[in-house]
Design an enzyme around this catalytic site. Structure first.
Site, PDB file in Angstrom:
ATOM      1  N   PHE A 244       0.808  -1.207   0.000  1.00  7.99           N
ATOM      2  CA  PHE A 244       0.000   0.000   0.000  1.00  7.99           C
ATOM      3  C   PHE A 244       0.846   1.263   0.000  1.00  7.99           C
ATOM      4  O   PHE A 244       0.441   2.296  -0.486  1.00  7.99           O
ATOM      5  CB  PHE A 244      -0.889   0.014   1.253  1.00  7.99           C
ATOM      6  N   GLN A 246       3.877   3.132   2.906  1.00  4.39           N
ATOM      7  CA  GLN A 246       4.863   3.067   3.984  1.00  4.39           C
ATOM      8  C   GLN A 246       4.229   3.456   5.321  1.00  4.39           C
ATOM      9  O   GLN A 246       3.215   4.160   5.366  1.00  4.39           O
ATOM     10  CB  GLN A 246       6.033   4.012   3.692  1.00  4.39           C
ATOM     11  N   ASP A 354      -6.030 -11.587   4.483  1.00  5.09           N
ATOM     12  CA  ASP A 354      -4.567 -11.537   4.415  1.00  5.09           C
ATOM     13  C   ASP A 354      -3.966 -11.902   5.777  1.00  5.09           C
ATOM     14  O   ASP A 354      -2.967 -11.315   6.205  1.00  5.09           O
ATOM     15  CB  ASP A 354      -4.095 -10.140   3.991  1.00  5.09           C
TER      16      ASP A 354
END
Length: 660
Positions: A244, A246, A354
């Site tokens: 995505f 940091q 996930d």
């Protein structure tokens, strides 16, 4: 036949005694020593520091070398002496090298930041800090945490809270009193000693007893489209990188509380929409076992979600640490927390999609409390509408994800089963040599309880895993059913199954996953052929490595040191042979440049014939005479000559005539 022979192996240097690494305390004496054998003499050698500078005799260095060894002595080591020392041995055929790495260790510098305070309550808080910028030449072994109580106009003495903290965070649970003010500081230590203390923390006042009893408060995040995150927070060090974007450390400018900021990569409207979807989902997920989001910023230049800072690190990293005892009962406690968190998620009709070890983190470095993070791929299921996805981590994907079939809450349960399998055994049940092979194992739902890995694991644990790793999602346990499984209850009743589980395979699992995360960097380095580099410690350096100008000059000077007149190492010997026999006269000669050799008989140059042949192999010189005759008797001389002089070696050969 009589053979005069002197052994001569191939002309190479063989290092027979040479340490690969030497470690000394600052100020102590360092001795770097290499013994070697060379079949080609003479040799000349020198020491090179970090491939740049020749080491020469001086106030702090002494070098002694011979034809078979070399020693570098540094009498008073300092940090600048740290590095790779390469012994270069040169002979007439080339050079050989052997490197020794010298570590000059001392106490590390102080931690680079004062300890920061988070998760403050009446009698506990979490401290986090940044490690030192220099470790003193030796790995940081841990930290000493100190605190001091303060009252207006009066400060107490510093006392040790923890003297063996292995991480850069610590939950302080003892010695703290409600409403009392404290300061904290940290020292780093390595094998040489402890550092000076870090800067002191700000003054911290513990909460009141009434505040202790309050239930956790949760925030419903409203996206701020007016301000930037930097308007309210100071952005600190980078904590991690994901698909995505940091994550950075944040400090609130008014309260000084520590948080984490998830900075989304929103180059397209689709990416920005995905970030907004995660923000919306997190407003449904208010539970102690789930990471909490506290604020959100959406501007033209960036999209940022502010969340609580969880200081304890990944669960599996915690387990493999030497200070942690890994048992089956502790594994039950971790799995119970994961199930409690996912039970709440599933009650909101949300699927994570996930779940993997990296997304299970410890609240701090001393407790066994965990939280689930990273809901970037999570989706809310809508009644009557199928959801199919094509993302996730291959070895944790459920069969329906690999086959692009509808997913459900049961999809997370498969991932939980994989996590539990690895937690107990250190092995990944569906990891193949590549992604297609991993997918094939997942879709076949093929796995085995390796006898060695599960030798100390209970039957209840195996049944728990088997009940989750069902190919048909309808047959998998739900969170409610999993929490009611007999294995979940086993940790709360007396048990004798407290044998410590091996961490060896889990360490290998973590190492493999770290390698995967950095593989892109390795591939990039491989493409930079012009900057290719293979460290010369330990062992031999690559011939392609560049030497510094001064080092190159020193190596060239070795050729001058090799200059030497011929000298016989092994001489000819007198002998008597019968008529008709074969004689081989052998000697060994060295010198640089390599001497030119000729043979003499009775001081006259010997001419080669079908019976008389001269042979030369490196330093070895031979004269072979076949079908000896009495006329072959005489004084044979080997004459060796180069630019620096000549040498002679003679022997008497007698041929005895056969009686008729």
């Amino acid at each position: 036949m009589l053979l005069w022979f002197c052994a001569s192996p191939g002309a190479v240097v063989e290092f027979v005694a040479c340490e690969e690494q030497v470690e000394v305390q600052r100020g102590a004496q360092a001795r770097l020593h290499c013994s070697f054998h060379s079949s080609s003499l003479p040799v000349a050698c020198c020491w090179i520091h970090n491939r740049e500078k020749e080491v020469v005799d001086g106030p702090q260095t002494r070098i002694s070398s011979s034809q078979s060894e070399s020693t570098l002595l540094i009498t008073h080591t300092m940090p600048h002496h740290t590095g790779t020392y390469t012994l270069v041995v040169r002979h007439r055929h080339g050079i050989q090298r052997r490197s020794v790495y010298l570590s000059v260790i001392e106490a590390p510098l102080a931690p680079a930041s004062p300890p920061l305070v988070s998760q403050l309550s009446t009698r506990s808080l979490v401290l986090s800090w940044v490690g030192p910028n220099y470790d003193g030449g030796s790995a940081i072994l841990g930290y000493v945490v100190e605190m001091r109580a303060e009252a207006p106009g009066q400060a107490g003495d510093w006392c040790v809270v923890a003297n063996r903290c292995m991480n850069t965070s610590l939950r302080v649970r003892s010695g703290l009193e409600p409403q009392v003010m404290y300061r904290f500081r940290v020292r780093a230590y390595n094998s040489s000693g402890a550092s000076e203390p870090s800067e002191e923390s700000g003054l911290v006042k513990m909460e009141t007893l009434e505040e202790k009893e309050e239930e956790p408060t949760y925030v419903t995040v409203t996206v701020d489209t007016t301000h930037k995150v930097s308007d309210h927070y100071t952005v600190g060090k980078k904590l991690g990188v994901g698909r995505f974007g940091q994550v950075f450390l944040l400090r609130h400018k008014q309260t000084c509380e520590i948080y984490a900021g998830k900075f989304y990569r929103c180059r397209t409207s689709k990416e920005r929409k995905a970030a907004r979807r995660e923000m919306d989902i997190m407003n449904y997920l208010h539970h102690p076992k789930l990471v909490q989001y506290l604020a959100a910023y959406d501007t033209t230049s960036e999209v940022v979600m502010v969340m609580e800072y969880i200081a304890g690190g990944e669960l599996f990293e915690r387990i493999v640490h030497e200070s942690f005892e890994h048992t089956e009962p502790t594994s039950v406690r971790y799995m119970k927390q994961i199930l409690e968190g996912m039970q709440y998620v599933h009650k909101q009709n949300i699927v994570h999609l996930d779940l993997k070890p990296e997304n299970i983190v410890c609240v701090d470095s001393t407790d066994i409390q965990v939280k689930i993070i990273d809901f970037g791929l999570a989706s809310k299921l809508e009644p009557g509408k199928e959801l199919k996805v094509m993302h996730g981590t291959p070895e944790f994907m459920a069969p329906e994800v690999v086959n692009y079939e509808p997913v459900g809450l049961e999809t997370d349960m498969w991932s939980i089963g994989v996590i539990c399998f690895i937690l107990l055994s250190g092995e990944s049940p569906f990891q193949g040599d590549n992604v297609p092979e991993t997918h094939a194992l997942v879709t076949a739902a093929h796995y085995e309880f390796d006898q060695e890995s599960f030798e100390d694991i209970s039957d209840e644990a195996r049944d728990f895993i088997s009940s989750l790793l069902q190919k048909d999602l309808r047959n998998r346990l739900s969170c409610d059913q999993a929490l009611d499984h007999p294995w979940m209850a086993s940790f709360s009743r007396p048990t004798t199954r407290t044998r410590t589980l091996s961490k060896k395979k889990m360490k290998s699992f973590l190492a493999r996953h770290k390698w995967k995360k950095t593989a892109w960097a390795v591939q990039a380095l491989h493409r930079m052929t012009a900057l290719s580099y293979r460290p010369d410690y330990p062992g031999e350096p690559s011939e392609e490595l560049a030497w510094g100008g001064e080092a190159e000059q020193a190596i060239e000077r070795l050729a001058e040191e090799l200059q030497k007149e011929p000298r016989f190492q092994c001489t000819l010997r007198d002998a008597v042979l019968p008529e008709g026999a074969t004689a081989q006269l052998t000697c060994m000669v060295d010198g640089y440049p390599q001497p030119v050799v000729e043979w003499l008989l009775n001081d006259e140059r010997l001419v080669e014939t079908s019976r008389v042949t001269a042979e030369r192999s490196e330093e070895r010189c031979s004269l072979v005479l076949t079908s000896l005759r009495p006329s072959d008797s005489g004084i044979y001389t080997c004459k060796a000559t180069n630019d620096h002089g000549e040498a002679l070696c003679s022997a008497k050969l007698g041929v005895a005539a056969q009686d008729l």
